[in-house]
Write a protein that holds these residues in place. Structure first.
Motif, short mmCIF file in Angstrom:
data_model
loop_
_atom_site.label_atom_id
_atom_site.label_comp_id
_atom_site.label_asym_id
_atom_site.label_seq_id
_atom_site.Cartn_x
_atom_site.Cartn_y
_atom_site.Cartn_z
N ASN A 39 33.20 39.37 61.79
CA ASN A 39 32.31 38.22 61.13
C ASN A 39 32.96 36.82 61.49
N ASP A 58 27.48 39.97 57.22
CA ASP A 58 27.63 39.94 55.80
C ASP A 58 27.55 38.68 55.24
N ALA A 59 26.70 38.20 54.06
CA ALA A 59 26.64 37.02 53.52
C ALA A 59 27.40 37.02 52.04
N VAL A 61 27.97 33.44 48.95
CA VAL A 61 27.90 32.06 48.39
C VAL A 61 28.93 31.61 47.85
N VAL A 67 26.23 29.35 52.18
CA VAL A 67 26.36 30.66 52.54
C VAL A 67 27.22 30.73 53.61
N ILE A 69 30.04 33.80 55.88
CA ILE A 69 29.96 35.08 56.59
C ILE A 69 31.14 35.57 56.22
N THR A 134 30.01 29.65 58.24
CA THR A 134 29.03 29.42 57.18
C THR A 134 27.72 30.27 58.10
N LEU A 135 26.80 30.56 57.55
CA LEU A 135 25.57 31.07 58.36
C LEU A 135 25.16 29.97 59.16
N ILE A 154 21.28 40.35 58.14
CA ILE A 154 22.18 39.57 57.21
C ILE A 154 22.11 40.55 55.98
N THR A 156 23.30 41.21 52.30
CA THR A 156 23.37 40.39 51.00
C THR A 156 24.44 41.28 50.23
N LEU A 176 20.24 31.85 50.52
CA LEU A 176 20.17 32.41 52.01
C LEU A 176 18.78 31.87 52.63
N VAL A 191 17.03 40.97 56.58
CA VAL A 191 18.00 40.95 55.66
C VAL A 191 17.90 42.34 55.10
#
Length: 326
Positions: A39, A58-59, A61, A67, A69, A134-135, A154, A156, A176, A191
């Motif tokens: 990641n 993988d996300a 927050v 967001v 990773i 970050t995403l 991605i 959650t 997201l 997702v």
């Protein structure tokens, strides 16, 4: 629409999403953690240059709504070092309670070789100085490399058993989607989640976005039996069929994928899922003999920690390889 027509329509959607050709989806799990620090931007770039279809990630927050990773809800002490270069000794640093600045202070460029994680991936190349991205940074990297055919899977990272550890499903999904839309990546994103609540929200908020229903079912642990993870859908109410429970959860939504633990998949279940219009992409397969077997069964893709191994198997099977970016 009949099940046969629904399956055909979904095949067209998948082919269109994968740059107009019916491509086998080679997904680099966490950016290829068997080869590079998971990641990280370095891992994602190396996967892109090697040649993969999809970057799996993988996300989470942060406390200030960014967001990022990272696989775990809290910073993973097996791969995270502090500003002094020491591996963390605690596992309660929840990303949801840290600011982006606090998250960025940590180095994730190598693993602790003394841990089980380190022993599982002894050949992972250390690349010191990597920060949790970050995403938005991942999307910017892909655009900067000109990797216009790369897709994103991605996950959650919510756990319905520990709701206080993360945002609730709806604000998580909103955060997201905001990043995905801002970067114009909706057609290139799927997702995935074990927590089907987030996937049901996505069907409402972004119709047509591909969703992957993750499942695992073993005697000692299951995400599909009691409704905790499946937004209340009980497999027993669908004849014991996980594919039918997924279809019930997704309704008529297109672009639905079954992300099944490969040990739970059989040729009969693959056929059943296909009849329900589901794409089937099992996880996480690192053994080349198993990769070959699943390709022979006809799965639509494979998620692996070793994209180089899967490329070799695909070559042996005569499958076209995704081109790497120079």
């Amino acid at each position: 629409m009949s099940l046969h027509l629904r399956a055909a329509a979904l095949a067209l959607i998948l082919c269109s999403a994968l740059s107009g050709a019916c491509a086998f989806d080679l997904q680099s799990h966490r950016g290829g953690r068997g080869l590079w620090p998971e990641n990280t931007l370095a891992a994602f770039e190396r996967s892109i240059r090697l040649g993969v279809t999809t970057l799996e990630m993988d996300a989470a927050v942060t406390a200030d709504g960014v967001v990022v990773i990272h696989h775990d809800r809290a910073l993973n002490k097996a791969i995270v070092r502090d500003a002094e270069g020491r591996f963390l000794t605690r596992d309660d640093l929840l990303i949801h309670r840290l600011s982006l600045a606090e998250v960025k202070r940590h180095d994730v460029g190598r693993h602790d070789s003394s841990t089980k994680y380190g022993r599982d991936f002894p050949d992972q190349q250390a690349i010191d100085g990597q920060r949790i991205p970050t995403l938005a940074e991942v999307f910017e990297l892909v655009r900067r490399l000109g990797a216009k055919d790369i897709h994103f899977d991605i996950e959650t990272k919510l756990d319905p058993r520990y709701p206080e550890d993360t945002l609730a499903p709806e604000p998580f999904v909103d955060a997201l989607l905001s990043v995905i839309r801002a970067h114009g990546m909706t057609p290139r994103v799927m997702v995935q989640s074990f927590d089907w609540r987030t996937l049901q929200l996505l069907h409402k908020k972004q119709p047509g976005l591909r969703t992957m229903y993750l499942t695992m079912d073993f005697p000692d642990y299951s995400t599909v039996r009691d409704g905790t993870w499946t937004a209340g859908h009980l497999v027993k109410d669908h004849g014991g069929s996980v594919p039918r429970a997924i279809r019930a959860s997704a309704g008529d939504a297109p672009g639905v994928i079954w992300g099944v633990n490969h040990r739970n998949l059989t040729p009969a279940l693959l056929k059943e899922a296909r009849g329900l219009g589901l794409v089937v992409i099992p996880w996480t397969i690192n053994d080349q003999a198993r990769m070959a077997e699943l390709i022979d069964w006809g799965v639509d893709g494979i998620i692996t920690d070793y994209p180089d191994r899967l490329r070799a198997v695909m070559t042996d099977k005569g499958l076209p390889l995704p081109a790497g970016v120079k």
